[in-house]
Scaffold this motif. Structure first.
Motif, PDB file in Angstrom:
ATOM      1  N   PRO A  87      -6.377   3.282   0.303  1.00  0.00           N
ATOM      2  CA  PRO A  87      -5.710   2.026   0.629  1.00  0.00           C
ATOM      3  C   PRO A  87      -6.575   0.784   0.394  1.00  0.00           C
ATOM      4  O   PRO A  87      -6.087  -0.219  -0.121  1.00  0.00           O
ATOM      5  CB  PRO A  87      -5.347   2.176   2.105  1.00  0.00           C
ATOM      6  CG  PRO A  87      -5.209   3.654   2.293  1.00  0.00           C
ATOM      7  CD  PRO A  87      -6.252   4.254   1.385  1.00  0.00           C
ATOM      8  N   TYR A  88      -7.876   0.847   0.742  1.00  0.00           N
ATOM      9  CA  TYR A  88      -8.725  -0.326   0.535  1.00  0.00           C
ATOM     10  C   TYR A  88      -8.786  -0.691  -0.939  1.00  0.00           C
ATOM     11  O   TYR A  88      -8.805  -1.864  -1.308  1.00  0.00           O
ATOM     12  CB  TYR A  88     -10.141  -0.122   1.108  1.00  0.00           C
ATOM     13  CG  TYR A  88     -11.046   0.689   0.209  1.00  0.00           C
ATOM     14  CD1 TYR A  88     -11.805   0.071  -0.787  1.00  0.00           C
ATOM     15  CD2 TYR A  88     -11.123   2.067   0.323  1.00  0.00           C
ATOM     16  CE1 TYR A  88     -12.613   0.817  -1.638  1.00  0.00           C
ATOM     17  CE2 TYR A  88     -11.933   2.816  -0.504  1.00  0.00           C
ATOM     18  CZ  TYR A  88     -12.669   2.184  -1.483  1.00  0.00           C
ATOM     19  OH  TYR A  88     -13.471   2.919  -2.319  1.00  0.00           O
TER      20      TYR A  88
ATOM     21  N   THR B 298     -10.114  -0.974   7.018  1.00  0.00           N
ATOM     22  CA  THR B 298      -9.645  -0.741   5.652  1.00  0.00           C
ATOM     23  C   THR B 298      -9.528  -2.062   4.900  1.00  0.00           C
ATOM     24  O   THR B 298     -10.009  -2.199   3.769  1.00  0.00           O
ATOM     25  CB  THR B 298      -8.279  -0.019   5.676  1.00  0.00           C
ATOM     26  OG1 THR B 298      -8.439   1.219   6.375  1.00  0.00           O
ATOM     27  CG2 THR B 298      -7.759   0.240   4.281  1.00  0.00           C
TER      28      THR B 298
ATOM     29  N   THR C 276       0.857   4.827   0.859  1.00  0.00           N
ATOM     30  CA  THR C 276       0.050   5.773   1.630  1.00  0.00           C
ATOM     31  C   THR C 276       0.098   7.190   1.066  1.00  0.00           C
ATOM     32  O   THR C 276      -0.699   8.027   1.469  1.00  0.00           O
ATOM     33  CB  THR C 276       0.514   5.794   3.107  1.00  0.00           C
ATOM     34  OG1 THR C 276       1.910   6.099   3.143  1.00  0.00           O
ATOM     35  CG2 THR C 276       0.243   4.465   3.778  1.00  0.00           C
TER      36      THR C 276
ATOM     37  N   VAL D 184       0.854  -1.186   0.000  1.00  0.00           N
ATOM     38  CA  VAL D 184       0.000   0.000   0.000  1.00  0.00           C
ATOM     39  C   VAL D 184       0.887   1.231   0.000  1.00  0.00           C
ATOM     40  O   VAL D 184       1.798   1.362   0.818  1.00  0.00           O
ATOM     41  CB  VAL D 184      -0.938   0.008   1.227  1.00  0.00           C
ATOM     42  CG1 VAL D 184      -1.712   1.306   1.305  1.00  0.00           C
ATOM     43  CG2 VAL D 184      -1.897  -1.173   1.159  1.00  0.00           C
TER      44      VAL D 184
ATOM     45  N   ALA E 219      -4.059  -6.293   8.094  1.00  0.00           N
ATOM     46  CA  ALA E 219      -4.028  -4.904   8.561  1.00  0.00           C
ATOM     47  C   ALA E 219      -2.752  -4.638   9.347  1.00  0.00           C
ATOM     48  O   ALA E 219      -2.079  -3.610   9.152  1.00  0.00           O
ATOM     49  CB  ALA E 219      -5.259  -4.605   9.404  1.00  0.00           C
TER      50      ALA E 219
ATOM     51  N   LEU F 171      -2.253  -0.821   8.666  1.00  0.00           N
ATOM     52  CA  LEU F 171      -3.530  -0.145   8.399  1.00  0.00           C
ATOM     53  C   LEU F 171      -4.567  -0.532   9.444  1.00  0.00           C
ATOM     54  O   LEU F 171      -4.394  -1.495  10.192  1.00  0.00           O
ATOM     55  CB  LEU F 171      -4.049  -0.551   7.018  1.00  0.00           C
ATOM     56  CG  LEU F 171      -3.180  -0.187   5.817  1.00  0.00           C
ATOM     57  CD1 LEU F 171      -3.709  -0.857   4.560  1.00  0.00           C
ATOM     58  CD2 LEU F 171      -3.125   1.320   5.636  1.00  0.00           C
TER      59      LEU F 171
END
Length: 128
Positions: free
Chosen positions: A16-17, A55, A10, A8, A46, A51
């Motif tokens: 992110p999802y 998410t 950021t 991911v 996660a 995260l």
């Protein structure tokens, strides 16, 4: 599935999802994740990605809605069976069948005679 399979960014404008969803979908569609392969739990992925669980849960929900994964209590989240191949002519075939049966019924023909007529029309080489 290794943690390295999903990354991911950021700093990206893509949420992110959606990054998770798109990467997992690509792994599934390309066969790098096969039917029955187990995905990490929401909490584990996660944690691995740094995260919030919500998410990852959203990404999993969207993948499940798309038919790519299945989540079962006690069995975890796994890659789903690929969808059955589309039958592009099914709607037209259904319309033809309705039209034919309606016309036959209007002539007073019974169900067995209609089925016999269809079998005869298919000929001897028809699949059983």
């Amino acid at each position: 599935m290794s943690e390295a399979a999903v990354r991911v960014d950021t700093t990206s404008q893509v949420p992110p999802y959606e990054q998770i969803r798109a990467q997992l979908a690509a792994l599934i569609v390309t066969g790098r994740l096969a039917e029955g392969d187990r995905l990490p739990t929401v909490r584990q992925l996660a944690t691995d990605l740094g995260l919030a669980p919500g998410t990852v849960a959203r990404a999993y929900r969207e993948l499940e809605a798309g038919g790519l994964i299945r989540t079962r209590r006690g069995a975890g989240t796994r890659v789903a069976a690929p969808p059955a191949p589309a039958r592009p002519h099914a709607p037209q075939l259904a319309t033809l069948a309705r039209d034919f049966t309606a016309a036959a019924r209007a002539m007073g023909v019974d169900t067995e005679s209609i089925l016999t007529a269809v079998r005869d029309a298919l000929g001897p080489d028809r699949p059983s």
